[in-house]
Design an enzyme around this catalytic site. Sequence first.
Site, PDB file in Angstrom:
ATOM      1  N   ASP A 106       0.891  -1.158   0.000  1.00  0.00           N
ATOM      2  CA  ASP A 106       0.000   0.000   0.000  1.00  0.00           C
ATOM      3  C   ASP A 106       0.931   1.209   0.000  1.00  0.00           C
ATOM      4  O   ASP A 106       1.465   1.588   1.045  1.00  0.00           O
ATOM      5  CB  ASP A 106      -0.889  -0.015   1.244  1.00  0.00           C
ATOM      6  CG  ASP A 106      -1.800   1.204   1.326  1.00  0.00           C
ATOM      7  OD1 ASP A 106      -2.132   1.777   0.271  1.00  0.00           O
ATOM      8  OD2 ASP A 106      -2.185   1.582   2.446  1.00  0.00           O
ATOM      9  N   GLU A 110      -1.289  -1.433  -4.651  1.00  0.00           N
ATOM     10  CA  GLU A 110      -2.506  -0.635  -4.811  1.00  0.00           C
ATOM     11  C   GLU A 110      -2.236   0.505  -5.784  1.00  0.00           C
ATOM     12  O   GLU A 110      -1.218   1.190  -5.686  1.00  0.00           O
ATOM     13  CB  GLU A 110      -2.963  -0.100  -3.458  1.00  0.00           C
ATOM     14  CG  GLU A 110      -4.353   0.488  -3.521  1.00  0.00           C
ATOM     15  CD  GLU A 110      -4.921   0.788  -2.158  1.00  0.00           C
ATOM     16  OE1 GLU A 110      -5.569  -0.094  -1.584  1.00  0.00           O
ATOM     17  OE2 GLU A 110      -4.695   1.915  -1.676  1.00  0.00           O
ATOM     18  N   ASP A 159      -2.338   0.766   7.460  1.00  0.00           N
ATOM     19  CA  ASP A 159      -1.703   0.681   6.145  1.00  0.00           C
ATOM     20  C   ASP A 159      -1.127  -0.725   5.945  1.00  0.00           C
ATOM     21  O   ASP A 159      -1.042  -1.213   4.821  1.00  0.00           O
ATOM     22  CB  ASP A 159      -0.594   1.731   6.003  1.00  0.00           C
ATOM     23  CG  ASP A 159      -1.141   3.137   6.173  1.00  0.00           C
ATOM     24  OD1 ASP A 159      -1.502   3.756   5.168  1.00  0.00           O
ATOM     25  OD2 ASP A 159      -1.233   3.605   7.330  1.00  0.00           O
TER      26      ASP A 159
END
Length: 188
Positions: free
Chosen positions: A9, A69, A142
């Site tokens: 991420d 992502e 996260d």
Amino acid sequence: MEQIILGIDPGTRLMGYALLEVEGNKAKLITMDVLSLLKIQSHELRIKKIFETTRHIIDTHHPDFLAIEAPFYGKNVQSMLKLGRAQGVAIAAALARDIPFCEYEPRRVKQSVTGNGAASKEQVASMMQRLLNFREMPQHLDATDALAVAYCHFLCNYGSIPQATPKTKKKSTSWAAFINENQSRIIK
């Protein structure tokens, strides 16, 4: 055959990362954490740290695949550019070690993990905890977001979600090649 998926991420303040071990149709958490970049003032030094840390994770755990992502579209263009750079250097670290990658839209990750494309970070974290049976929730979500990206890749390639196409796969260069590679899509 065992495979390892590295989920990231990306972020320029906190970068979440997680590693999943896949054997057959089962996934098991190896590790998850965040790289905190909050004490680094220079954007250039943050980008360098993301590259070095991603390369270190790759050299330590030898993942077979990177699931990352994709940047989401927001109102602040400068933030999006910085996020794109963070994502780019993480991808570059993987490509430098010949590791293929796939990008997943945040909505797709949430949809595949929770069934709701608008799920909150807390909902994603809770579902990941249930699916992978880890006890302690990380301090920064996260890390669970990165785990969700890796798990989304697992589902897309070993589960019931349509398979994602790695970015390193060559695209068809002609209609004939496209038709040849996509016979199942042709209506007869």
